[in-house]
Design a protein around this motif. Structure first.
Motif, PDB file in Angstrom:
ATOM      1  N   ASN A 327       5.282  -9.438  -2.727  1.00  0.00           N
ATOM      2  CA  ASN A 327       4.136  -9.163  -3.596  1.00  0.00           C
ATOM      3  C   ASN A 327       2.868  -8.948  -2.780  1.00  0.00           C
ATOM      4  O   ASN A 327       2.053  -8.052  -3.079  1.00  0.00           O
ATOM      5  CB  ASN A 327       3.938 -10.323  -4.573  1.00  0.00           C
ATOM      6  CG  ASN A 327       5.008 -10.363  -5.639  1.00  0.00           C
ATOM      7  OD1 ASN A 327       5.607  -9.340  -5.951  1.00  0.00           O
ATOM      8  ND2 ASN A 327       5.259 -11.535  -6.192  1.00  0.00           N
ATOM      9  N   LYS A 328       2.700  -9.769  -1.763  1.00  0.00           N
ATOM     10  CA  LYS A 328       1.527  -9.603  -0.901  1.00  0.00           C
ATOM     11  C   LYS A 328       1.563  -8.250  -0.203  1.00  0.00           C
ATOM     12  O   LYS A 328       0.546  -7.544  -0.105  1.00  0.00           O
ATOM     13  CB  LYS A 328       1.498 -10.740   0.113  1.00  0.00           C
ATOM     14  CG  LYS A 328       0.262 -10.734   0.997  1.00  0.00           C
ATOM     15  CD  LYS A 328       0.284 -11.924   1.944  1.00  0.00           C
ATOM     16  CE  LYS A 328      -0.949 -11.901   2.863  1.00  0.00           C
ATOM     17  NZ  LYS A 328      -0.939 -13.040   3.807  1.00  0.00           N
ATOM     18  N   GLU A 329       2.758  -7.852   0.265  1.00  0.00           N
ATOM     19  CA  GLU A 329       2.891  -6.554   0.927  1.00  0.00           C
ATOM     20  C   GLU A 329       2.593  -5.408  -0.036  1.00  0.00           C
ATOM     21  O   GLU A 329       1.936  -4.425   0.322  1.00  0.00           O
ATOM     22  CB  GLU A 329       4.309  -6.410   1.493  1.00  0.00           C
ATOM     23  CG  GLU A 329       4.604  -7.293   2.692  1.00  0.00           C
ATOM     24  CD  GLU A 329       3.825  -6.854   3.929  1.00  0.00           C
ATOM     25  OE1 GLU A 329       3.634  -5.642   4.107  1.00  0.00           O
ATOM     26  OE2 GLU A 329       3.380  -7.733   4.682  1.00  0.00           O
ATOM     27  N   ILE A 330       3.073  -5.546  -1.273  1.00  0.00           N
ATOM     28  CA  ILE A 330       2.846  -4.490  -2.267  1.00  0.00           C
ATOM     29  C   ILE A 330       1.352  -4.340  -2.547  1.00  0.00           C
ATOM     30  O   ILE A 330       0.821  -3.216  -2.655  1.00  0.00           O
ATOM     31  CB  ILE A 330       3.627  -4.801  -3.553  1.00  0.00           C
ATOM     32  CG1 ILE A 330       5.127  -4.615  -3.320  1.00  0.00           C
ATOM     33  CG2 ILE A 330       3.164  -3.915  -4.705  1.00  0.00           C
ATOM     34  CD1 ILE A 330       5.984  -5.109  -4.452  1.00  0.00           C
ATOM     35  N   LEU A 331       0.643  -5.452  -2.684  1.00  0.00           N
ATOM     36  CA  LEU A 331      -0.794  -5.378  -2.922  1.00  0.00           C
ATOM     37  C   LEU A 331      -1.523  -4.713  -1.756  1.00  0.00           C
ATOM     38  O   LEU A 331      -2.414  -3.877  -1.955  1.00  0.00           O
ATOM     39  CB  LEU A 331      -1.344  -6.793  -3.166  1.00  0.00           C
ATOM     40  CG  LEU A 331      -0.901  -7.483  -4.464  1.00  0.00           C
ATOM     41  CD1 LEU A 331      -1.409  -8.910  -4.506  1.00  0.00           C
ATOM     42  CD2 LEU A 331      -1.396  -6.715  -5.685  1.00  0.00           C
ATOM     43  N   GLU A 332      -1.112  -5.085  -0.541  1.00  0.00           N
ATOM     44  CA  GLU A 332      -1.752  -4.474   0.615  1.00  0.00           C
ATOM     45  C   GLU A 332      -1.451  -2.976   0.695  1.00  0.00           C
ATOM     46  O   GLU A 332      -2.337  -2.165   0.985  1.00  0.00           O
ATOM     47  CB  GLU A 332      -1.275  -5.174   1.881  1.00  0.00           C
ATOM     48  CG  GLU A 332      -1.778  -6.617   2.011  1.00  0.00           C
ATOM     49  CD  GLU A 332      -1.234  -7.304   3.249  1.00  0.00           C
ATOM     50  OE1 GLU A 332      -0.404  -6.668   3.951  1.00  0.00           O
ATOM     51  OE2 GLU A 332      -1.632  -8.456   3.520  1.00  0.00           O
ATOM     52  N   LEU A 336      -3.992   0.195   0.571  1.00  0.00           N
ATOM     53  CA  LEU A 336      -3.969   1.244   1.583  1.00  0.00           C
ATOM     54  C   LEU A 336      -3.772   2.626   0.961  1.00  0.00           C
ATOM     55  O   LEU A 336      -4.384   3.618   1.388  1.00  0.00           O
ATOM     56  CB  LEU A 336      -2.852   0.960   2.587  1.00  0.00           C
ATOM     57  CG  LEU A 336      -3.066  -0.259   3.509  1.00  0.00           C
ATOM     58  CD1 LEU A 336      -1.814  -0.503   4.337  1.00  0.00           C
ATOM     59  CD2 LEU A 336      -4.268  -0.043   4.414  1.00  0.00           C
ATOM     60  N   ARG A 337      -2.896   2.693  -0.068  1.00  0.00           N
ATOM     61  CA  ARG A 337      -2.658   3.984  -0.720  1.00  0.00           C
ATOM     62  C   ARG A 337      -3.925   4.490  -1.417  1.00  0.00           C
ATOM     63  O   ARG A 337      -4.264   5.676  -1.338  1.00  0.00           O
ATOM     64  CB  ARG A 337      -1.527   3.846  -1.739  1.00  0.00           C
ATOM     65  CG  ARG A 337      -1.157   5.146  -2.431  1.00  0.00           C
ATOM     66  CD  ARG A 337      -0.011   4.933  -3.401  1.00  0.00           C
ATOM     67  NE  ARG A 337      -0.338   3.959  -4.416  1.00  0.00           N
ATOM     68  CZ  ARG A 337      -1.048   4.232  -5.518  1.00  0.00           C
ATOM     69  NH1 ARG A 337      -1.484   5.461  -5.735  1.00  0.00           N
ATOM     70  NH2 ARG A 337      -1.293   3.297  -6.407  1.00  0.00           N
ATOM     71  N   ARG A 338      -4.640   3.575  -2.082  1.00  0.00           N
ATOM     72  CA  ARG A 338      -5.883   4.004  -2.741  1.00  0.00           C
ATOM     73  C   ARG A 338      -6.909   4.486  -1.720  1.00  0.00           C
ATOM     74  O   ARG A 338      -7.582   5.503  -1.930  1.00  0.00           O
ATOM     75  CB  ARG A 338      -6.448   2.851  -3.566  1.00  0.00           C
ATOM     76  CG  ARG A 338      -5.686   2.564  -4.845  1.00  0.00           C
ATOM     77  CD  ARG A 338      -6.483   1.647  -5.744  1.00  0.00           C
ATOM     78  NE  ARG A 338      -6.694   0.325  -5.128  1.00  0.00           N
ATOM     79  CZ  ARG A 338      -5.871  -0.697  -5.289  1.00  0.00           C
ATOM     80  NH1 ARG A 338      -4.775  -0.570  -6.013  1.00  0.00           N
ATOM     81  NH2 ARG A 338      -6.129  -1.865  -4.716  1.00  0.00           N
ATOM     82  N   ASN A 339      -7.001   3.763  -0.624  1.00  0.00           N
ATOM     83  CA  ASN A 339      -7.936   4.202   0.412  1.00  0.00           C
ATOM     84  C   ASN A 339      -7.527   5.550   0.994  1.00  0.00           C
ATOM     85  O   ASN A 339      -8.372   6.418   1.255  1.00  0.00           O
ATOM     86  CB  ASN A 339      -8.000   3.150   1.528  1.00  0.00           C
ATOM     87  CG  ASN A 339      -8.601   1.836   1.049  1.00  0.00           C
ATOM     88  OD1 ASN A 339      -9.397   1.825   0.106  1.00  0.00           O
ATOM     89  ND2 ASN A 339      -8.230   0.731   1.674  1.00  0.00           N
ATOM     90  N   ALA A 340      -6.216   5.721   1.172  1.00  0.00           N
ATOM     91  CA  ALA A 340      -5.733   6.991   1.713  1.00  0.00           C
ATOM     92  C   ALA A 340      -6.006   8.142   0.748  1.00  0.00           C
ATOM     93  O   ALA A 340      -6.387   9.246   1.166  1.00  0.00           O
ATOM     94  CB  ALA A 340      -4.234   6.892   2.018  1.00  0.00           C
ATOM     95  N   GLU A 341      -5.804   7.904  -0.558  1.00  0.00           N
ATOM     96  CA  GLU A 341      -6.087   8.949  -1.543  1.00  0.00           C
ATOM     97  C   GLU A 341      -7.572   9.301  -1.551  1.00  0.00           C
ATOM     98  O   GLU A 341      -7.948  10.477  -1.670  1.00  0.00           O
ATOM     99  CB  GLU A 341      -5.643   8.482  -2.923  1.00  0.00           C
ATOM    100  CG  GLU A 341      -4.137   8.436  -3.101  1.00  0.00           C
ATOM    101  CD  GLU A 341      -3.741   7.904  -4.462  1.00  0.00           C
ATOM    102  OE1 GLU A 341      -4.639   7.431  -5.192  1.00  0.00           O
ATOM    103  OE2 GLU A 341      -2.541   7.950  -4.793  1.00  0.00           O
ATOM    104  N   THR A 342      -8.419   8.274  -1.441  1.00  0.00           N
ATOM    105  CA  THR A 342      -9.857   8.547  -1.406  1.00  0.00           C
ATOM    106  C   THR A 342     -10.219   9.394  -0.186  1.00  0.00           C
ATOM    107  O   THR A 342     -10.962  10.387  -0.276  1.00  0.00           O
ATOM    108  CB  THR A 342     -10.638   7.218  -1.383  1.00  0.00           C
ATOM    109  OG1 THR A 342     -10.258   6.428  -2.515  1.00  0.00           O
ATOM    110  CG2 THR A 342     -12.130   7.471  -1.420  1.00  0.00           C
ATOM    111  N   ARG A 343      -9.688   8.993   0.976  1.00  0.00           N
ATOM    112  CA  ARG A 343      -9.955   9.773   2.178  1.00  0.00           C
ATOM    113  C   ARG A 343      -9.387  11.182   2.079  1.00  0.00           C
ATOM    114  O   ARG A 343     -10.008  12.154   2.536  1.00  0.00           O
ATOM    115  CB  ARG A 343      -9.351   9.058   3.395  1.00  0.00           C
ATOM    116  CG  ARG A 343     -10.098   7.791   3.803  1.00  0.00           C
ATOM    117  CD  ARG A 343      -9.713   7.378   5.221  1.00  0.00           C
ATOM    118  NE  ARG A 343      -8.295   7.107   5.341  1.00  0.00           N
ATOM    119  CZ  ARG A 343      -7.725   5.929   5.105  1.00  0.00           C
ATOM    120  NH1 ARG A 343      -8.474   4.905   4.742  1.00  0.00           N
ATOM    121  NH2 ARG A 343      -6.428   5.770   5.238  1.00  0.00           N
TER     122      ARG A 343
END
Length: 786
Positions: A327-332, A336-343
């Motif tokens: 669960n911790k890995e999924i949240l991280e 990361l995916r949201r940050n990557a999409e923003t970038r």
């Protein structure tokens, strides 16, 4: 003196007590009897005086208010009636009998004035007690146990409980009403007693009785009233206490019942315990010899089970730890995916901006090379000229299809064909190639800039989603969306809807399979227009890949639609210009829909004789356009008049084929979007908008040749569709359709008169040629063409 006072008080009570007696006579009956013997002055009878007062009161009532009644109300309309004379006589006799009982109760007598409880005259008499008892019986009968079936038991029980509660509430209400009516009766009795007492002493007693006797009677009577009130209060308290005792007895009874049930339950449990104890002792005695084997087997099984349980607990703990970690890995990873999409969005916007700038720079680079290129007549072969020539050749080379990894680093700025199938760069003329590629780069830059802004595609998606469950209708929102341009993926659907909107009456009146019937007829029978149609097929849109060769997919569709239309309109047959209208329609519509699109343009939008041999309607529209140009753009109109430039030679083709091959493809299809929805008024709007877009450039030209040359190609230099649309639908307002219709009617009469005059001149020429020998060799233009 105390004895004498008690005796006198007793006599006063005997006189003033009003109780019914069945023996004494009162009223007229007593008056008709012989007068009783007179007593002495000292030993007089107050009872006799009371009888006389009652007789007089009875006669007064009969004479004055014979029908007076004291009425009080219950739920069944009972009346309070005055006592009859016989009842008054009976009350005096009954009082004498009860005198001794009153003395035994410490001198407290409850004297009450009798009332006859009777129903109102139109109803049968019924005592109030009977009324209450009947209500109780009704309640008891209504609340009697009801038989029910096992399936509906709970529902019937709840209904009976509700009914029983309502009946109990009604009974309690009746009891309260009864108590209130009793209180009213008591108050009325006291009032009548007080009035009779006052009248008695005012009329008779005051004449012969001493004052001390009267005062004594007053005092005693007040004592009697006070004691009566106290007695009534005590009775009420006694009733309430009795009710409370009754309730307590009921609770005690319920508790006793519960106690008995609990005792029985305890006794039954004790019996079960005793029975189980006996069975346990028997089992222990019978299995004592097997205890060793069983205990060892049980210990073994228990150890295995405990080990299995420990193993499962360890696994569970491991799974829990692993789950927390995952669960911790999924949240991280989500972060990361949201940050990557923003970038990625930021890089995409930056990439688009850089690509647009690159297109602009390359366009300017091509223009610069064109200006630096030496003229053709020059024989100078300098190294700079060779370098510029080589750079031009490299710039005009077709860009090959690159590998994906190469395409990532170098964007494909200009493709060979656009999304509509039109060729972006021509193949014959190098100068035209250079201009066309520069124009394509500018278009690419504009499209990229528009994509960075809020796209109209989102608005179209929202609108089409809102009309998914309802029929699309004409509205202001839809008109504004169409004016801004229909997205490429929705254009086919919207064009078909617009065409059906205008030709619904024609399609409803046509037979099923109407288009196929016309096409079959055109293929089976000779058609006079088929020869001209075949000649114009390959000349329709040679710069579009769908119509560039005889084997192109659009050629056969174009032939079918034109042949079917020629059979539907034999008066028109085929006119040059219809092929281009059908070719544009076939880029987004099927054959039958393209056929109805042509019907919409020719038979619904355009006036009659627009596509006939005389092109009468087209000539009329050119004169209407001249009037509008002089009104909307007076400076430009005066400039054309000054240099005698006939711009209708250019605009005639705009109106005939709706700007096909006159503007770039992006602007062309946006014009067609509004044209198919709003009609021919859009052609006038965009024709004026094109001139207004380049008004300042045209005004700078100072000779007719340069103006006419500029008018031939200036429309293809207009690339900003958004700006052109804003001019057409914003800056040129107001633009009423009624004005166009009125001007059409006016110029139509003038053109018809001119054609009539020309026909008359032609006939005169033919007659003169026949009669004059010298002019027989002259021929007309029509004869020369034939």
């Amino acid at each position: 003196s105390i004895l004498s006072q008690n005796a006198s008080a007793e006599r006063a009570r005997n006189i003033l007590a009003v109780e019914t007696s069945p023996t004494d006579l009162v009223g007229e009956q007593a008056a008709s009897q012989p007068a009783p013997a007179q007593t002495g002055a000292i030993n007089f009878s107050l009872k006799q005086w009371s009888t006389e007062i009652k007789n007089s009161m009875s006669s007064l009532r009969k004479g004055s208010n014979e029908n007076r009644k004291s009425v009080f109300y219950t739920t069944e309309e009972w009346e309070l009636l005055d006592p009859s004379p016989k009842d008054l006589e009976d009350s005096i006799a009954l009082e004498e009998k009860r005198k001794h009982v009153a003395e035994g109760n410490k001198g407290l007598t409850s004297s009450a004035f009798p009332f006859d409880f009777g129903r109102i005259p139109y109803k049968a008499r019924r005592p109030l007690k009977d009324m209450i008892s009947s209500s109780k019986n009704r309640n008891s009968s209504d609340s009697s146990p009801t038989e029910w079936c096992s399936g509906n038991g709970n529902r019937l029980v709840s209904e009976l409980q509700l009914k029983y509660q309502s009946q109990q509430e009604e009974l309690e209400k009746l009891r309260k009403d009864l108590l209130s009516q009793k209180e009213l009766v008591r108050l009325l009795q006291q009032t009548v007693r007080s009035s009779q007492y006052d009248k008695y002493f005012a009329s008779r007693l005051c004449e012969g009785v001493p004052k001390d006797t009267l005062e004594l009677l007053h005092q005693k009577d007040d004592q009697i009233l006070g004691l009566n009130n106290q007695l009534e209060k005590l009775n009420l308290e006694k009733d309430s206490l009795q009710q409370e005792v009754k309730n307590l007895k009921c609770k005690v009874g319920e508790l006793n019942e519960r106690l008995g049930m609990l005792m029985e339950t305890i006794q039954a449990k004790d019996e079960v315990i005793m029975k189980l104890s006996r069975q346990l002792s028997e089992c222990e005695g019978s299995t004592s010899f097997q205890s060793g084997a069983i205990s060892s087997l049980t210990a073994t099984c228990t150890n295995k089970e405990l080990q299995e349980i420990d193993r499962l607990k360890d696994n569970l703990q491991g799974y829990k730890t692993q789950n927390k970690f995952l669960n911790k890995e999924i949240l991280e990873l989500s972060a990361l995916r949201r940050n990557a999409e923003t970038r990625e969005r930021e890089w995409q916007a930056k990439y688009t901006s850089l690509e647009a700038k690159l297109c602009q720079i390359e366009s300017k680079y091509l223009i610069l090379l064109q200006e630096m290129k030496t003229p053709v007549c020059s024989e100078d072969q300098s190294p700079a000229r060779e370098v510029i020539t080589q750079l031009l050749e490299d710039a005009l080379k077709a860009e090959p299809i690159e590998q994906p990894e190469q395409a990532f680093f170098k964007p494909l700025l200009v493709s060979e064909y656009d999304i509509y199938g039109f060729q972006t760069v021509p193949e014959d003329d190098d100068d035209e190639k250079l201009v066309a590629k520069s124009r394509a780069l500018d278009l690419r830059s504009l499209s990229l800039s528009e994509n960075r802004e809020i796209s109209t595609g989102v608005k179209w998606e929202n609108y089409l989603a809102s009309t998914m469950n309802r029929e699309m209708m004409r509205c202001v929102e839809l008109k504004n969306l169409i004016r801004s341009g229909i997205p490429h993926e929705h254009r086919s659907k919207m064009w078909k809807w617009c065409v059906n909107l205008h030709v619904k009456k024609f399609k409803d009146s046509a037979i099923p399979g109407y288009f196929q019937t016309l096409l079959q007829k055109a293929l089976e029978k000779p058609n006079p227009a088929s020869k001209q149609i075949e000649l114009d097929l390959l000349r329709t849109l040679p710069n579009n890949k769908h119509y560039s060769s005889p084997t192109s997919e659009g050629i056969q569709k174009l032939r079918n639609v034109l042949l079917a239309f020629s059979w539907r309109n034999p008066d028109i047959g085929y006119c040059q210009g219809l092929n281009r209208l059908v070719a544009i329609a076939l880029l987004y519509l099927e054959q039958e829909d393209a056929f109805w699109c042509l019907v919409t343009i020719v038979e619904v939008f355009m006036p009659r004789d627009y596509y006939t041999k005389t092109l009468l309607g087209s000539q009329v529209d050119q004169r209407v356009f001249k009037d509008l140009l002089s009104e909307k753009l007076p400076r430009l109109h005066a400039h054309f008049e000054q240099y005698k430039v006939d711009y209708t030679l250019i605009t005639f083709n705009w109106f005939l084929v709706v700007f096909v091959d006159s503007v770039v493809s992006d602007i062309l299809f946006k014009i067609w979007d509004s044209f198919l929805y709003e009609g021919p008024k859009v052609i006038f709007r965009f024709a004026l908008a094109l001139f207004k877009y380049k008004e300042e450039e045209i005004l700078k030209l100072q000779d007719s040749m340069s103006i006419f040359k500029y008018l031939r190609y200036f429309t293809r230099t207009i690339l900003d569709a958004r700006k052109l649309t804003a001019i057409a639908f914003g800056d040129l307002n107001p633009f009423p359709l009624r004005q166009i219709r009125n001007r059409r009617a006016y110029h139509l009469e003038k053109v018809r008169l001119e054609l009539t005059e020309l026909e008359a001149i032609r006939e005169d020429f033919l007659r003169e040629r026949e009669t004059c020998v010298e002019k027989r060799d002259l021929i007309s233009d029509d004869e020369e063409d034939s």
